[in-house]
Write a protein that holds these residues in place. Structure first.
Motif, short mmCIF file in Angstrom:
data_model
loop_
_atom_site.label_atom_id
_atom_site.label_comp_id
_atom_site.label_asym_id
_atom_site.label_seq_id
_atom_site.Cartn_x
_atom_site.Cartn_y
_atom_site.Cartn_z
N GLN A 81 0.85 -1.23 -0.01
CA GLN A 81 -0.19 0.07 -0.10
C GLN A 81 0.85 1.14 -0.07
N TYR A 82 0.40 2.20 -0.66
CA TYR A 82 1.16 3.41 -0.77
C TYR A 82 0.38 4.58 -1.07
N GLY A 83 0.42 5.66 -0.53
CA GLY A 83 -0.43 6.74 -0.55
C GLY A 83 0.08 8.17 -0.67
N ILE A 84 -0.51 9.02 -1.03
CA ILE A 84 -0.06 10.67 -1.21
C ILE A 84 -1.18 11.21 -0.66
N ASN A 85 -1.22 11.85 0.28
CA ASN A 85 -2.62 12.62 0.99
C ASN A 85 -2.08 14.13 1.05
N GLY A 86 -3.22 15.13 0.81
CA GLY A 86 -2.97 16.41 1.48
C GLY A 86 -1.93 16.94 0.35
N PHE A 87 -2.14 16.57 -0.97
CA PHE A 87 -1.00 17.31 -1.81
C PHE A 87 -1.69 18.40 -2.53
N GLN A 88 -1.34 19.69 -2.25
CA GLN A 88 -1.55 20.84 -2.65
C GLN A 88 -1.35 21.22 -3.79
N TYR A 89 -2.21 21.71 -4.63
CA TYR A 89 -2.10 22.18 -6.02
C TYR A 89 -2.91 23.51 -6.47
#
Length: 136
Positions: A81-89
């Motif tokens: 499992q891998y995740g990127i959370n709260g990536f601001q764009y």
């Protein structure tokens, strides 16, 4: 391995195809029924802060996320499992939701190509040893 990106995004698919294709123990298949492993990737983006309407250059702030799960078809176990959370764009206010989603996915795929290879190094898949272990 079968790669399923939801919603479909060419930048994320290309990054994953390049990463998985570089491995000698995995082969990418296009038919889900022929896969031993399924890699599910979900991408989402939501508006966090709306631009000021009277600003000279109205810019919206979005929060995006990417979650990746690798499952073994035969056992149903989650192997990675891998995740990127709260990536601001940040994007101009006139961009559509689909444009924002694609652009943020493209940026997150850059982070994915930097971080995922280390996670994949720990993961080793040998179908023969799995088959032998189930026959014992």
């Amino acid at each position: 391995i079968y790669i399923n990106v939801s919603p479909a995004d060419s930048a994320t698919e290309k990054a994953l195809n390049d990463l998985i294709g570089a491995r000698k123990d995995l082969t990418i298949v296009t038919d889900k029924s022929k896969a031993d492993l399924i890699l599910d990737v979900n991408i989402a983006s939501k508006l966090d802060q709306e631009a000021e309407p009277n600003a000279k250059w109205p810019i919206n702030k979005y929060l995006s996320s990417l979650s990746l799960t690798l499952n073994d078809v035969s056992s149903g176990n989650t192997l990675l499992q891998y995740g990127i959370n709260g990536f601001q764009y940040l994007a101009p206010a006139n961009r559509t939701k689909d444009q924002v989603l694609h652009s943020s996915a493209k940026e997150m795929s850059r982070q994915l190509t930097r971080e995922l290879p280390d996670k994949l190094k720990q993961f080793n898949y040998d179908k023969r040893s799995l088959l032998w272990s189930t026959l014992k």
